[in-house]
Design an enzyme around this catalytic site. Structure first.
Site, short mmCIF file in Angstrom:
data_model
loop_
_atom_site.label_atom_id
_atom_site.label_comp_id
_atom_site.label_asym_id
_atom_site.label_seq_id
_atom_site.Cartn_x
_atom_site.Cartn_y
_atom_site.Cartn_z
N THR B 157 44.56 29.40 44.52
CA THR B 157 45.14 29.87 43.24
C THR B 157 46.61 30.21 43.49
O THR B 157 47.45 29.31 43.43
CB THR B 157 44.37 31.09 42.68
N LYS B 183 40.45 30.86 50.76
CA LYS B 183 41.58 31.03 49.86
C LYS B 183 41.74 32.53 49.61
O LYS B 183 40.77 33.29 49.68
CB LYS B 183 41.40 30.27 48.55
N THR B 194 40.19 39.91 48.47
CA THR B 194 40.03 39.05 47.30
C THR B 194 40.11 37.64 47.74
O THR B 194 41.18 37.04 47.76
CB THR B 194 41.18 39.19 46.33
N ASN B 404 53.10 38.65 40.28
CA ASN B 404 52.07 39.37 39.53
C ASN B 404 52.52 39.89 38.18
O ASN B 404 51.70 40.35 37.39
CB ASN B 404 51.52 40.51 40.39
#
Lengths: 409, 409
Positions: B157, B183, B194, B404
């Site tokens: 991602t 990932k 995460t 972000n």
């Protein structure tokens, strides 16, 4: 070192004198050049004092000193310097505090244990106490009952504006005043925020009662804010009551006669705490996080702090992105009871997710408009119980990186 | 969305085939345009599986599915999509996972419960499962034993480089191979990070033993990394053992015959975990935080994570500032037993603070040189006991804010 004034800044209110409080500031050259960095307050005989300090296990030498001095319950002076926190400075640090207190005590004519000391600034460097001692006599000679703004400015470090709040209240028909000044911008997280706050009142209250009032007020103010989850080694909140006001005697247990005073004190503390968040390093937005439906108030507060401390939530708000998925993530990571399928999330009063899924077709326009403003409200309903809590934080922006990547340089 | 490749990136190693593993990737158009976003693996009959998932209380629908499927201990396929995490999507999310598993099961000729599903990407948006189902047949027809890099890229991602690690080991004289892909870049904190990680081996191991090996390996790898303290709702680590290798039978309790395999597995997990930190959003520096002298290993880990998650420590490292005072702060805020006056701090092996005060006259030059590099080591000795822990994180930079503040746009 100089940064633009926070867009969330509020103007300093008018700050009338308080009976029994004389204060001032001076440039002692401890670290900063060309600005006041030393603040002194002299308090009337009979002043009582209460205090709350950082929970950090590596407190500064001034914290050790104040904890000891607080046992006497009496205060005659306060000395605060900015630019050097006198933290992690070993025996030299403890000796510097003692020397500062003794120097102030000689000027005021009191015991060293009646002098309270606070320091804020860089950690781990020797405090040049000789500069402080050299500056004190002239500073003491200059004290007045009007130098509130100058005092509030002298204690600033990365703060971009001076912070103060004031209220009046009645005790048995007589007016009393409560005024506080504070500093704080980064290294802000409960318990407490990385900050110094000094609150003064002319009410006449015994120290144990003052302490109860302060501890209760902190729970709903300074312990409900966070800028960056980092808890300072120097957090200090002191409340001084000079007793100069002419009000009926307050019983040791306080009681109904203090209702108005208590409300005014809590308002001052709350306003000061929010001013610190408004000056959070790099802050562009003030974020209010309200959690309800938790299994307890304690659980609600933990969930609220998990949201308020999440870098991903804070950067999303900085980007004006209604990314409620990150709020869901932050609820889930808090470790508190939560049920994904009962969880609801609102931004700016618009419920975007309800009971575990997006609200299909919700109107995103008011949310987008809300996020463009300077004050953002996040509401989470856990749907489990009646526990509630509200905390405040700010967004995480480029300026935070700028400020903190070069603090010492 | 596209960001420069992390300066901490490592090249993908050569990844030979593993008996019993065929894989591939395709562009299903779930969210991204012009890139693979769907990955499929078909596993030989008899493949066993173990898994570890996020502790987040708001897990995605794929996590629910995998937890259920894991009870069978058998796996025949893995389907992973990037761009949409299928988290907080209510009943529709659960149905999408079931439909995906059934579609893959039809192609492979197995039960749906033998298909494992993972999704990563934005939270709270309906997964367009019809696109996934439409792409699966051609993807399945294209599977090969060589498409490791393509698979590793398809699950990215905000990652800036594909991540894989591989090792060989001997079991009873026969060679087995272990290869993992992963990932992860942001929303990285234990437990777990995460991230998605899928590890494959041709060893033949019963599922309960596989689970014990995996759980042990996670404690020293994925549960010792943090990028931003934010725990994902989708963290998934799956370990598949196809049994294609010809090695002597391994007893149910494992034992000495697995010594080499265990070490190789832990090396793969550790390397994958560190690759995730190396690709931490905006990371310019890999930071190793070692804590010793704590009252227990658990306490040491908490102190290490407090340092590793401190925005002030991370911005200081980004600014190449040897601001060890912030490390002291982070130790003190951890809430673990610590004694300021026994605490010592080193950066790059140079002790700057010892037993509660600065080391007078320490040589700052090697510290400054160390901080200019890409890998920074922080060591803290609490001086209390024998507890030790090491965690890894990255610095906090402007790029984290860039990434972000605009993830969804």
């Amino acid at each position: 070192m100089a940064h633009a004034v926070s867009p969330l800044a509020l103007p300093l209110p008018a700050l009338p004198p308080i009976g029994g409080v004389r204060l001032g500031a001076a440039a002692a050259g401890i670290r900063y050049v060309g600005r006041d960095d030393l603040m002194m307050v002299e308090l009337a005989r009979g002043t009582t004092v209460a205090g709350v300090f950082t929970n950090n296990k590596c407190p500064g030498a001034p914290i050790d000193w104040c904890r000891g001095a607080l046992k006497g319950g009496k205060a005659r002076a306060l000395v605060v310097n900015a630019g050097n926190s006198n933290v992690f400075t070993g025996r030299a640090g403890a000796e510097a505090v003692k020397a500062s207190a003794e120097a102030a005590a000689r000027l005021v004519g009191c015991r060293a244990r009646e002098v309270f000391i606070a320091s804020t600034g860089v950690i781990g460097q020797r405090l040049p106490v000789e500069k402080l001692e050299a500056a004190l006599p002239a500073l003491h000679a200059s004290l007045s009952d009007e130098a509130w703004e100058r005092a509030a400015r002298a204690i600033m470090t990365t703060d971009t504006f001076p912070k103060a709040a004031t209220r009046t209240a009645e005790i048995g028909g007589a007016e009393v005043r409560i005024t506080g000044i504070a500093k704080g911008s980064g290294m802000i997280a409960p318990d407490m925020a990385t900050m110094l706050a000094f609150v003064f009142t002319d009410a006449k209250l015994p120290a144990p009662l003052l302490q109860r009032l302060l501890s209760r007020g902190v729970a709903r103010s300074f312990n409900c804010i966070t800028v960056d989850s980092d808890t300072s080694t120097s957090d200090t909140l002191l409340l001084f009551a000079t007793g100069a006001a002419a009000h009926p005697r307050v019983p040791a247990e306080g009681g109904p006669i203090l209702r108005g005073f208590r409300a005014a004190l809590e308002a001052v503390l709350h306003e000061l705490a929010l001013l610190v968040v408004r000056d959070g390093e790099g802050a562009q937005k003030l974020i209010k996080v309200s959690v309800r439906g938790a299994v307890s108030a304690r659980s609600a507060r933990r969930v609220a702090l998990s949201i308020a401390n999440s870098p991903l939530v804070k950067t999303a708000i900085a980007g004006e992105d209604a990314n409620w998925g990150r709020i869901v993530m932050a609820v889930g990571k808090a470790g508190e009871p939560a049920d994904r399928d009962r969880l609801s999330v609102a931004i700016g009063g618009v419920w975007m997710a309800r009971n575990g899924a997006v609200v299909e077709g919700y109107d995103e326009r008011p949310v987008v408009a809300h996020l463009k403003g300077h004050e953002v409200e996040i509401t989470v309903d856990l749907g489990l119980g009646r526990g509630e809590a509200t905390v405040w934080t700010c967004d995480l922006t480029h300026a935070y990186i700028d400020i903190n990547g070069s603090y010492r340089s």
